[in-house]
Design an enzyme around this catalytic site. Sequence first.
Site, PDB file in Angstrom:
ATOM      1  N   TYR A 439       0.809  -1.238   0.000  1.00 64.60           N
ATOM      2  CA  TYR A 439       0.000   0.000   0.000  1.00 64.60           C
ATOM      3  C   TYR A 439       0.840   1.285   0.000  1.00 64.60           C
ATOM      4  O   TYR A 439       2.038   1.237   0.115  1.00 64.60           O
ATOM      5  CB  TYR A 439      -1.074  -0.007   1.081  1.00 64.60           C
ATOM      6  CG  TYR A 439      -0.709  -0.161   2.554  1.00 64.60           C
ATOM      7  CD1 TYR A 439       0.550   0.100   3.050  1.00 64.60           C
ATOM      8  CD2 TYR A 439      -1.699  -0.566   3.465  1.00 64.60           C
ATOM      9  CE1 TYR A 439       0.827  -0.023   4.408  1.00 64.60           C
ATOM     10  CE2 TYR A 439      -1.430  -0.693   4.825  1.00 64.60           C
ATOM     11  CZ  TYR A 439      -0.156  -0.420   5.292  1.00 64.60           C
ATOM     12  OH  TYR A 439       0.109  -0.535   6.621  1.00 64.60           O
ATOM     13  N   GLU A 440       0.161   2.375  -0.208  1.00 67.95           N
ATOM     14  CA  GLU A 440       0.809   3.694  -0.401  1.00 67.95           C
ATOM     15  C   GLU A 440       1.781   3.684  -1.574  1.00 67.95           C
ATOM     16  O   GLU A 440       2.856   4.263  -1.507  1.00 67.95           O
ATOM     17  CB  GLU A 440       1.544   4.151   0.871  1.00 67.95           C
ATOM     18  CG  GLU A 440       0.653   4.451   2.046  1.00 67.95           C
ATOM     19  CD  GLU A 440      -0.523   5.348   1.695  1.00 67.95           C
ATOM     20  OE1 GLU A 440      -0.444   6.101   0.710  1.00 67.95           O
ATOM     21  OE2 GLU A 440      -1.538   5.264   2.419  1.00 67.95           O
TER      22      GLU A 440
END
Lengths: 596, 781
Positions: A439-440
């Site tokens: 994620y990110e």
Amino acid sequence: MPTYKAPLDDMKFILNDVIDYSRLTTLPGYAEFDADTAMSVLEGAAQFCEEVLQPINQSGDAEGCHIADGQVTTPVGFKAAYHHYVEAGWPALAADEAFGGQGFPQTLRFAVEEMICASNLSFGMFPGLSHGAYHALLMHGADDLKAIWLPKLVTGEWAGTMCLTEAHCGTDLGLLTTKAEPQADGSYAITGNKIFISAGDHDLTDNIVHLVLARLPDAPPGIKGISLFIVPKFLLDADGTPGAENGVRCVSIEHKMGIKASPTCVLAFENSIGWLVGEVHKGMRGMFTMMNAARLAVGMQGLGLSEVAYQNAVSYAKDRLQGRSLTGPKNPAGPADPLIVHPDVRRSLMTIRAFNEGARALSLWVGTHIDLHEKSDDPQVRKDADDFVALMTPIVKAYFTDMGFECTNMALQIYGGHGYIREYGMEQFVRDARIAQIYEGANGIQALDLVGRKLPQDGGRLLRYFFHPLSERLARTSQDPQLKEFAEPFAKIFARLQQATQFIAIKSLANPDEAGAASSDYLRMFGLVALGDMWLRMAEVAYARMPTANGDRAFYDAKLKTARFFFTKMLPECHGLFARIMAGSAPVMALEADGF
Amino acid sequence: MAIEIRRAAVIGAGTMGSGIAAHLANAGIPVLLLDIVPDGAADRNALAGGALARMRTQQPAPFMSAEAMGLVTPGNVDDDLGALHEVDWIIEAVFEDPAVKAPLYAKLDAARRPGSIITSNTSTIPLQALIAGQSAAFAADFAITHFFNPPRYMKLLELVSGPQTRPEVTAALHQVCDERLGKGVVVCKDTPGFIANRIGTFFMYCAMHEALKHGLSVEEADAVCGKPMGLPKTGVFGLTDLVGLDLMPHIMKSFHATLPAGDAFLALPITLAPMERLIAAGNTGRKSKGGGFTRLVPDASGKRVKEVVDLQTGEYRAEREPRLASLSAARGKGALKTLVSFDDRGGRFAASLLAQSLSYAAALVPTIADRVSAVDAAMRLGYGWNFGPFELIDQLGTAAFAALLTTHGLAVPPLVAMGKPFYRTDGGVLEELLPSGEYSAVPRGEGVLLLADVKRRAKPVMKNASASVWDIGDGVLCLEFTSKMNTIDPEIMAMIRQVIAAVGDGSGPHKALVVYNDGDNFSVGANLGLALFLMNIASWDALEQSVADGQATYAALLHAPFPVVSAPAGMALGGGTEILLHSDAVQASAECYLGLVEAGVGIVPGWGGCKEMVLRHVAPVQGDAAKAMAAVGQVFQTIATAKTSTSAADARSLGFLRASDGITMNRERLLADAKARALTLVPGYTPPASRSVTLPGPRGKGMMMAGVKAMAEAGKVTPHDIVVADHLASIVSGGDTDGSAPLDETALFALERLHFMQLAHTSGTLARVEHMLATGKPLRN
């Protein structure tokens, strides 16, 4: 059951001796936050993490979150822990004083993040996302919006989220379709579905402030037609308290591999009232503010998990008696020697340790540059610091989280079969660590960001504040009778990094696939060299302190031994990475897609 | 017998007349510039004299050199008509009024030598109207030579002859305008506005009307006409500002008065509301204080910012970046097709504008010119379009264009109705469609050699990412740079070494090398981005290696066992000038801008620029200490102040070109001239011997730096200028030489490298390089 002890001694060493924390106290507004104050903050955070967060980590994982009637509830103990967290004022630590924050340096927030992630990563998601929302609003929001929403985000009474992803677009946000219809009163009606929204709904706070990317009716297609909105779960009554529901509904929560106590939500917005943050069609600016901060924070998750896994693996390796040392019994009185006598076990432990200590120093070094960027009154210092943070962000995010997964996995291995058993807690660290690589901005995207954006930007300007000081440090330490042991081989690897950097910059002009093919290897090589920079500095300090050291002699001795391990056993990985980079893209691209 | 032009006269010293006179002088032709005697003037030559005085300081400069300025003699039509007897060509450039021109012609006819040529620079009056009432001899010697403003820089010359015009006159004009004045001569029929203005004005008017109709802003219309259509950055509204808004109605009226009934031009409304408003307010364009469609006004901080008229309200507002989905979509290959089929304001505007204007052009062949290539050439050379109308139609496809016309309710001109592409390549030859439906080779003037034509016929002999080598016949190879802006990078260096090896000792098939490319600029110098990158990552060894590689490569070129002729046009800066300095001969375009401009980015010429300048200018006078010091000082000043030539003639006076280096006025003839030059060098060629020079050493440096110090005290140089000057002074004075032993090429190269690298380590230089790359302007730190 795993245990955790915050590495306060190491943090103190890094702040005081390695990264010159005191420099920050000369910045406007930071005078009162001297090193002693800083350490007492960290001690408080350590106590909270060790005593409140760590004990509910394993139970939270086992129980997970629940959803009923569109309302999410967190596992037992989370609400109380969050209450405690807010009461103690932790959310406000490094927030702006104008909105009720305590105004501490960001550097300290990095250290606290590490501790929170080590003790309970799922819990850390809630305040982490709130901070992202706070930061984006602070940087891009209009004054009236800030006055309404920021104070309670700062206290932690309200939480925040980032709503980017939709079912058909994650990495490529230009495709998103959530609509924002302008309303007569200047607000917008937001309609659409978002997925993978961490902390999208929960029972910890009275209200949740969603930052949502959406598209106006006349928006140009693609990434240049996206705007950012603030959309609360509950609209506010006249007295400012949360009142009517705002059409934001949690449809479901995901069943996932790790961070099970953090609800990952599907959110439906239906004519939800929102207000524009920043300019129309320029929502990605605000989103990048959040994402850049979040990427660094995710890097800290890799480090935090690696640290807690290391501590438990060490105690297991010391306690667990199994087999005999290859060079004769070390525990002749016992039935077997402890695991720690085995070179291969030590190899794992030293690798994790050298990464943790190097990464900790690097993270706090990056943290000081955020402070310099935000607070310095010298525009050149601000710009240089911003360049450095921009360069290091993909490296901290991707290298730290790749290592977070590798290190937790190595630590699990030391437990043998028990590592695979839930009760011991090691497999949770591995599962929790895995998401941080995704994620990110998946780590592959981070690598592309590094080679495709950060490297070529303004003729390589961002690289200057990494390469110039290190080049000078290597030139100097290569002449030092004690340090040249480390500096000489490091200088050769540094030259390889320069060569690889040049190779990618030139080759990718003619063929962008060259940059893409080299990107992950290059990012890892860069990460290793960046850690090398930290280890060289730490070794220099350790040598300097050693003659006058009393009780901390063992500490400096261990630093030097770990430095030696890093330079001889870890940094040489760069030679292999270099060879792979220089082999170019052809071997990667040769096989036709049909041939797979 | 061919008519030779030895002397000329220009009647009328207005903007066009004086500019034409200056350009004749640039070509080495002595000119008499005559105008009327103003009432009661003390100086009877005041008009011509005043024009000359203005032109000495005018920018862009009408003259290429001081020498050319001396070739124009001012006079007046009352006292100096007698001198016309000595003149071979008289150009009339007076007010556009037949009532003024006719009596003047009668006077000129009486005064001129029989058989001399008379031409008019008229842009609107038909030839038949001009010769009406004049003698038969006059008509036989008369033609129209229509220059564009400014005459030195605009390439187009429209040549119109009448049936009475003697063929020798037309031939002589064609030749002198092409070869000596360097113009792209386009032969036009005697029709109103000839080619460029007829189509160009139609296009501008049509674009402005369509912008208004489709609700486009000035910025949006100019952006749509810009990149995707290939019009110059000035834009349609910008060009109107440049021409002058008040002139536009006059031009329109003139066309309305002269064009035949049924011409599509007449269907365009004469007036345009926003333009009327601006003219009424006195905002007539660049020449007026108030501006025109755009204006520059100081903002709060005193910085001049651009404002643009809102076409709907007539109010000025800050310039906005044009944002149209069609603009974002219309990129790369097939951009124009994408644009006209895109369903937004921009796409609809483009489709309507192109349908009207391109079909207008297509309907005019063969009325205004026999060939479509003449029309395309006129628009490229006269209006700066990247593509002529027929090239644009080819981009859309003839059939698709015909369909577009039908949807817009426009008639399909016969040329388009044939459904064939206007251009094709057959057997390596570029051919064009004739009105008959046949194809015929696009005509090239005799002695014109275009690299583009060479490329159609063959594959490169060698090629890499930044350079190609072509066989241009007769044993001559051509090295072409293909990098962005022809910056010199390691790939080009590698190709130079490769071609040197390939030609060998000249005993094989290849005997000589020409360094040339078709680009607007020969080369803007070394790839600074690469250097900055190396500096940013502290790769000092790699940076020094790139300097050493360049030196070795240029030295190898100079000492190669075969002749090398470089042929620059446009800018040749830094490393681009250094390659000229390492060539046996240079054949330069008259419009070439040379300079060792490294100091501007905080470095010194490192590829032999300092070395060659010192060897060329100091070595010949080294026996005389005073002269040698003066020569060193001259070289120092030229490089330290980053002087750039304003023409080839100027480059000669700055010492970048030798007296023996050639100048070609017509860009299209440059390659042929360079090749011819190379072939003359082949018989018995021996490479230049290694040279050396005695230099003054630290004492000489001291003298130069004393000068710099004086300038510093006068506030004329910046702190980092002094640092750069110090290093440059060290090189050109020979480092720590004591003046007893000469320095050879190797020693001079070593000095360049040493000081280049020392400068590269300074933060001042890093800041200069960075600033130049970011803004395109030098940093004065």
